[in-house]
Design a protein around this motif. Structure first.
Motif, PDB file in Angstrom:
ATOM      1  N   TRP A  74     -23.712  -0.691  19.464  1.00  0.00           N
ATOM      2  CA  TRP A  74     -24.725  -1.118  20.427  1.00  0.00           C
ATOM      3  C   TRP A  74     -24.715  -2.614  20.730  1.00  0.00           C
ATOM      4  O   TRP A  74     -25.169  -3.023  21.809  1.00  0.00           O
ATOM      5  N   ASP A  75     -24.231  -3.451  19.832  1.00  0.00           N
ATOM      6  CA  ASP A  75     -24.309  -4.890  20.068  1.00  0.00           C
ATOM      7  C   ASP A  75     -23.564  -5.350  21.333  1.00  0.00           C
ATOM      8  O   ASP A  75     -24.065  -6.223  22.052  1.00  0.00           O
TER       9      ASP A  75
ATOM     10  N   MET B  83     -26.487  -6.981  28.277  1.00  0.00           N
ATOM     11  CA  MET B  83     -27.822  -7.013  28.873  1.00  0.00           C
ATOM     12  C   MET B  83     -28.380  -8.435  28.869  1.00  0.00           C
ATOM     13  O   MET B  83     -28.928  -8.911  29.868  1.00  0.00           O
ATOM     14  N   ARG B  84     -28.254  -9.084  27.723  1.00  0.00           N
ATOM     15  CA  ARG B  84     -28.824 -10.424  27.563  1.00  0.00           C
ATOM     16  C   ARG B  84     -28.070 -11.456  28.423  1.00  0.00           C
ATOM     17  O   ARG B  84     -28.688 -12.291  29.096  1.00  0.00           O
ATOM     18  N   GLU B  85     -26.734 -11.405  28.388  1.00  0.00           N
ATOM     19  CA  GLU B  85     -25.951 -12.439  29.051  1.00  0.00           C
ATOM     20  C   GLU B  85     -25.780 -12.211  30.540  1.00  0.00           C
ATOM     21  O   GLU B  85     -25.768 -13.179  31.326  1.00  0.00           O
ATOM     22  N   VAL B  86     -25.652 -10.961  30.961  1.00  0.00           N
ATOM     23  CA  VAL B  86     -25.371 -10.664  32.368  1.00  0.00           C
ATOM     24  C   VAL B  86     -26.632 -10.211  33.104  1.00  0.00           C
ATOM     25  O   VAL B  86     -27.033 -10.819  34.102  1.00  0.00           O
TER      26      VAL B  86
ATOM     27  N   ALA C 288     -31.960  -9.857  36.396  1.00  0.00           N
ATOM     28  CA  ALA C 288     -32.328  -8.520  36.875  1.00  0.00           C
ATOM     29  C   ALA C 288     -33.361  -7.839  35.993  1.00  0.00           C
ATOM     30  O   ALA C 288     -33.895  -6.781  36.364  1.00  0.00           O
ATOM     31  N   ILE C 289     -33.621  -8.401  34.831  1.00  0.00           N
ATOM     32  CA  ILE C 289     -34.660  -7.903  33.945  1.00  0.00           C
ATOM     33  C   ILE C 289     -35.462  -9.097  33.439  1.00  0.00           C
ATOM     34  O   ILE C 289     -35.068 -10.257  33.657  1.00  0.00           O
TER      35      ILE C 289
ATOM     36  N   LEU D 241     -36.008  -6.941  26.749  1.00  0.00           N
ATOM     37  CA  LEU D 241     -35.053  -6.839  25.647  1.00  0.00           C
ATOM     38  C   LEU D 241     -35.739  -6.575  24.317  1.00  0.00           C
ATOM     39  O   LEU D 241     -35.074  -6.392  23.289  1.00  0.00           O
ATOM     40  N   THR D 242     -37.067  -6.544  24.328  1.00  0.00           N
ATOM     41  CA  THR D 242     -37.820  -6.220  23.105  1.00  0.00           C
ATOM     42  C   THR D 242     -38.264  -4.761  23.084  1.00  0.00           C
ATOM     43  O   THR D 242     -38.944  -4.337  22.148  1.00  0.00           O
TER      44      THR D 242
END
Length: 270
Positions: free
Chosen positions: A193-194, A200-203, A210-211, A216-217
């Motif tokens: 999953w990492d 998700m975090r970087e892009v 976009a989020i 992310l929590t």
């Protein structure tokens, strides 16, 4: 699963004149009328939510149907299900092989409640032998809704497109307010999953915005069974406290689950 025609509709197995004819399944599958298909969809939702009404204190497992017994993720799912079942949680899965079987097996082996929500596929997916209570669905989308609202916590093990589909649908439901924000969503396996959460975090967040950072929590990643159990129990306790404060009850009724599934979106976008 039987169709549910209205009071003025032809009875199953009869044509409009009341004479014996093709059964509803034949009509639905060959597209001679959309009415039977609508009735069948309605029946699946009614039966599905009725089935869920009898399931309490549950945790749903997702993951690949292709991982065999002996695979480290299979054994991890089996061990986690054992721990949860020993604490009185009902283990819910899609009822098939792989990770689903591992979770059902773990619950079964310690005398826990083991539930399967199966799908009728062209190449039949058999319910695994460790399911104590089960129901099956003809339509994939109706089964997905039931899995999305089947539990107080959700655990995702490594899997393929189907697992990813369920994961992103569930976190979208939380993000948009159609599912409780504090529902525990646990992703088991940093190795798997990492890379996704980093993207998700970087892009999604860093490059495209976009989020939101809080999105992310919504989920947690771990390899540790003790941590997974702690996150689940803490999240469920928070849910119960919230329900007690707002409804005076500490459990979900069937109406609560339907209301949750049909609630309007929050102000946030996907």
């Amino acid at each position: 699963m039987a169709d549910s025609p209205g009071a003025n509709s032809p009875q199953p197995g009869l044509d409009p004149s009341g004479q014996p004819g093709q059964p509803p399944h034949h009509v639905v599958e060959h597209g001679h009328t959309s009415s039977w298909r609508v009735f069948r969809i309605m029946a699946e939702f009614v039966d599905g939510f009725s089935f869920l009404a009898d399931i309490h204190n549950s945790v749903t497992f997702f993951g690949s149907a292709r991982l065999p017994q002996g695979n480290r993720y299979y054994e991890l799912a089996r061990g986690l299900a054992q721990r949860l079942a020993q604490r009185g949680y009902t283990v819910v899965t899609g009822g098939g092989p792989g990770i689903m079987q591992a979770a059902n097996q773990g619950a079964y082996e310690v005398g826990g409640n083991s539930v399967g929500l199966n799908i009728q596929l062209p190449h039949e997916q058999r319910t695994n032998p460790y399911v104590r209570h089960s129901t099956s669905f003809h339509y994939f989308f109706s089964r997905k809704v039931m899995l999305d609202f089947s539990a107080r916590a959700y655990i995702f093990f490594p899997g393929g497109f189907g697992t990813m589909d369920e994961f992103f649908e569930l976190i979208t439901l939380v993000q948009t307010g159609k599912h409780e924000r504090h529902v525990p969503i646990i992703m088991m396996g940093h190795d798997y999953w990492d890379p996704l959460t980093r993207w998700m975090r970087e892009v999604m967040l860093g490059e495209l915005n976009a989020i939101n950072p809080d999105d992310l929590t919504i989920f947690s990643v771990t390899d540790d069974l003790d941590e997974a159990v702690r996150l689940i129990e803490t999240g469920i306790q928070t849910q119960r406290q919230h329900e007690a404060a707002t409804t005076g009850r500490t459990h979900h009724s069937a109406d609560d689950k339907i209301r949750q599934a049909t609630s309007p979106m929050a102000g946030t976008e996907q």
